[in-house]
Design an enzyme around this catalytic site. Sequence first.
Site, short mmCIF file in Angstrom:
data_model
loop_
_atom_site.label_atom_id
_atom_site.label_comp_id
_atom_site.label_asym_id
_atom_site.label_seq_id
_atom_site.Cartn_x
_atom_site.Cartn_y
_atom_site.Cartn_z
N ILE A 236 21.49 -39.51 -11.72
CA ILE A 236 20.80 -38.74 -12.77
C ILE A 236 21.81 -38.23 -13.78
N ASP B 129 33.54 -35.11 -12.46
CA ASP B 129 32.97 -35.81 -11.30
C ASP B 129 34.11 -36.21 -10.36
N GLU C 295 26.04 -33.68 -2.86
CA GLU C 295 25.70 -34.74 -1.91
C GLU C 295 24.18 -34.80 -1.93
N SER C 296 23.62 -36.00 -2.11
CA SER C 296 22.19 -36.05 -2.44
C SER C 296 21.31 -36.85 -1.48
N THR D 162 15.87 -29.48 -6.44
CA THR D 162 14.93 -30.48 -5.90
C THR D 162 13.64 -29.83 -5.39
N ASP D 163 12.59 -30.64 -5.30
CA ASP D 163 11.34 -30.15 -4.70
C ASP D 163 11.46 -29.98 -3.19
N GLU D 164 12.52 -30.58 -2.60
CA GLU D 164 12.63 -30.55 -1.13
C GLU D 164 12.86 -29.14 -0.58
N TYR E 175 20.21 -31.41 3.93
CA TYR E 175 20.31 -31.55 2.46
C TYR E 175 19.45 -30.49 1.77
N LYS F 114 20.58 -27.32 -0.67
CA LYS F 114 20.12 -27.13 -2.06
C LYS F 114 19.40 -25.78 -2.19
N TYR G 130 10.38 -46.49 6.94
CA TYR G 130 10.47 -45.52 8.03
C TYR G 130 9.08 -45.13 8.55
N HIS H 298 11.22 -35.93 9.20
CA HIS H 298 10.78 -36.52 7.93
C HIS H 298 9.66 -35.72 7.26
P1 NAD Z 1 24.05 -38.89 -6.80
O1 NAD Z 1 24.39 -38.83 -5.35
O2 NAD Z 1 23.67 -40.19 -7.40
O3 NAD Z 1 25.29 -38.34 -7.65
C1 NAD Z 1 26.01 -37.22 -7.29
C2 NAD Z 1 27.28 -37.18 -8.13
O4 NAD Z 1 28.01 -35.99 -7.80
C3 NAD Z 1 28.22 -38.36 -7.88
O5 NAD Z 1 28.68 -38.88 -9.11
C4 NAD Z 1 29.37 -37.75 -7.10
O6 NAD Z 1 30.61 -38.40 -7.32
C5 NAD Z 1 29.37 -36.33 -7.66
N1 NAD Z 1 30.01 -35.37 -6.76
C6 NAD Z 1 29.80 -35.21 -5.42
N2 NAD Z 1 30.60 -34.24 -4.94
C7 NAD Z 1 31.31 -33.75 -6.00
C8 NAD Z 1 32.26 -32.73 -6.14
N3 NAD Z 1 32.69 -32.00 -5.10
N4 NAD Z 1 32.77 -32.49 -7.37
C9 NAD Z 1 32.37 -33.21 -8.44
N5 NAD Z 1 31.47 -34.21 -8.35
C10 NAD Z 1 30.94 -34.47 -7.15
O7 NAD Z 1 22.93 -37.79 -7.02
P2 NAD Z 1 21.64 -37.83 -7.97
O8 NAD Z 1 20.54 -38.51 -7.28
O9 NAD Z 1 22.05 -38.24 -9.32
O10 NAD Z 1 21.29 -36.26 -7.98
C11 NAD Z 1 21.93 -35.39 -8.90
C12 NAD Z 1 21.43 -33.97 -8.68
O11 NAD Z 1 20.02 -33.92 -8.85
C13 NAD Z 1 21.71 -33.44 -7.28
O12 NAD Z 1 22.05 -32.08 -7.39
C14 NAD Z 1 20.37 -33.60 -6.56
O13 NAD Z 1 20.23 -32.63 -5.56
C15 NAD Z 1 19.41 -33.37 -7.70
N6 NAD Z 1 18.11 -34.05 -7.57
C16 NAD Z 1 18.06 -35.39 -7.29
C17 NAD Z 1 16.81 -36.02 -7.25
C18 NAD Z 1 16.69 -37.50 -6.97
O14 NAD Z 1 15.59 -38.00 -6.80
N7 NAD Z 1 17.76 -38.26 -6.95
C19 NAD Z 1 15.64 -35.28 -7.45
C20 NAD Z 1 15.74 -33.90 -7.70
C21 NAD Z 1 16.98 -33.30 -7.78
O1 DAU Z 2 12.37 -35.15 -3.64
C1 DAU Z 2 13.57 -35.16 -4.34
C2 DAU Z 2 14.63 -35.82 -3.51
O2 DAU Z 2 14.35 -37.21 -3.53
C3 DAU Z 2 16.05 -35.56 -4.00
O3 DAU Z 2 16.31 -34.20 -3.91
C4 DAU Z 2 17.06 -36.36 -3.16
O4 DAU Z 2 18.35 -36.19 -3.69
C5 DAU Z 2 16.68 -37.82 -3.23
O5 DAU Z 2 17.53 -38.59 -2.41
C6 DAU Z 2 15.22 -38.03 -2.80
O6 DAU Z 2 15.06 -37.77 -1.38
P1 DAU Z 2 14.13 -38.71 -0.46
O7 DAU Z 2 14.57 -38.56 0.93
O8 DAU Z 2 12.69 -38.47 -0.77
O9 DAU Z 2 14.54 -40.16 -1.07
P2 DAU Z 2 14.83 -41.57 -0.38
O10 DAU Z 2 14.90 -42.57 -1.48
O11 DAU Z 2 15.95 -41.49 0.57
O12 DAU Z 2 13.51 -41.82 0.45
C7 DAU Z 2 12.24 -41.87 -0.18
C8 DAU Z 2 11.19 -42.05 0.90
O13 DAU Z 2 11.35 -43.36 1.47
C9 DAU Z 2 11.34 -41.09 2.05
O14 DAU Z 2 10.05 -40.75 2.53
C10 DAU Z 2 12.09 -41.88 3.12
C11 DAU Z 2 11.61 -43.31 2.88
N1 DAU Z 2 12.61 -44.37 3.17
C12 DAU Z 2 13.86 -44.24 2.66
C13 DAU Z 2 14.82 -45.19 2.90
C14 DAU Z 2 16.22 -45.06 2.36
C15 DAU Z 2 12.24 -45.47 3.90
O15 DAU Z 2 11.07 -45.60 4.34
N2 DAU Z 2 13.16 -46.43 4.14
C16 DAU Z 2 14.46 -46.34 3.69
O16 DAU Z 2 15.27 -47.26 3.97
#
Ligand code: NAD
Ligand code: DAU
Length: 357
Positions: free
Chosen positions: A13, A34, A85-86, A135-137, A161, A165, A218, A296
């Site tokens: 993101i 980063d 860490e995400s 996050t919504d989590e 996780y 958060k 899953y 889960h």
């Molecule tokens: P991502 O894992 O793709 O990216 C995380 C980034 O943070 C990476 O570039 C990593 O190198 C960097 N990072 C990790 N530790 C670090 C540190 N100590 N110092 C500096 N940089 C560091 O994550 P994402 O999916 O892009 O999510 C970004 C943010 O948005 C997170 O805070 C996550 O909780 C939040 N978020 C993600 C989602 C989603 O669906 N992916 C949804 C809602 C909120």
């Molecule tokens: O809701 C927001 C969150 O969404 C963010 O805060 C997190 O950073 C982001 O990783 C994401 O979390 P989820 O656990 O929902 O995302 P993920 O893509 O890992 O999984 C999405 C759904 O799919 C979840 O119900 C688990 C399931 N899944 C995931 C993987 C990796 C599977 O069924 N099989 C898989 O191999």
Amino acid sequence: MQNVLVTGGAGFIGSNFVRYLLNTEMQVRVINLDALTYAGSLENLQNLPGPARYEFVKGSILDRELVDEILQKFDIDTIVHFAAESHVDRSILGPQAFVQTNIVGTFTLLEAARQLWVHGGSGRSKRVRFHHVSTDEVFGSLDPDDPAFSETTPYAPNSPYAASKASSDHLVRAYAHTYGLPITITNCSNNYGPYQFPEKLIPLIILNALEGKPLPVYGDGQQVRDWLFVEDHCEAIRLVLQKGVEGETYNVGGGNQPANLEIVQTICDLVDELRPDASLEPRRNLITFVKDRPGHDRRYAMNIQKINHDLGWSPRFALADGLRNTVAWYLDNPGWIAAIRQQQEYQGWLDKNYNSR
Ligand code: NAD
Ligand code: DAU
């Protein structure tokens, strides 16, 4: 908003946000801090618009000296904090890094901002903002008939996780309440789109479907997420930075709530259509139900009335269009995929997470 520090801007993101911000008319300078963990890559930041207004610093948010130096050197007035860490599955198999980065890292940034903007007084002479991306989590899991999460839903994080958060959200809120740090928070649902690391469901399924590998679902695959195209998330954050009220939190979500199995089936059909291969079709046959994720969460859904009413935000991308764009992006970018997959760490992760399922 003139000098914006984006943390974690080499991740999924964050890199989309850096690109989005440099593309707007705002002419801001973007400094990207980063650590380039396994999840961050400079491949995500190739061919940025406005490169003269962009600076990359490799380093950790846990490094207080470095953070202080960046805030001063670049005269930062806005922090947009993505670094974390995400991945939920990684937090289950190894929670320590989540506590360090997500809690202690956020604390380190907050302390640096407090020192400079509140006690140093520079926050009085210019408009400053600490925006925390969450996050919504943090709200836990919904039953089928429960109303969607609102900004006032009590926190009930279920995974390490989500708990990390939630802790960081509480720290951010406390810094506003106690020290008057000007903050905003967004809690967003599941993002998808270009540059997402293929450990997450959607890119993992696209790549496996392309190569005819098993598609791991899953449990019963009936878990529900509230999918949002990443560009819509970037726009929501920009609006909160520009028009959001200090101290407030805003829920962000896509209003799309199909079950995981349906998402996986849709991706199979899109890959069949866009990359036909008689030996692999229908790719739905590759779907493999595997052992569920411990603890889960069953269902997430976001009530977005506040950001819609107060800031005029709503998602622009329908799920069908966003998924089609995303599948097409992965098919069009084999170079990016090869670079990302080169890391040994990635193959190690796949073995660790999937071999014993
Ligand atoms: P991502 O894992 O793709 O990216 C995380 C980034 O943070 C990476 O570039 C990593 O190198 C960097 N990072 C990790 N530790 C670090 C540190 N100590 N110092 C500096 N940089 C560091 O994550 P994402 O999916 O892009 O999510 C970004 C943010 O948005 C997170 O805070 C996550 O909780 C939040 N978020 C993600 C989602 C989603 O669906 N992916 C949804 C809602 C909120
Ligand atoms: O809701 C927001 C969150 O969404 C963010 O805060 C997190 O950073 C982001 O990783 C994401 O979390 P989820 O656990 O929902 O995302 P993920 O893509 O890992 O999984 C999405 C759904 O799919 C979840 O119900 C688990 C399931 N899944 C995931 C993987 C990796 C599977 O069924 N099989 C898989 O191999």
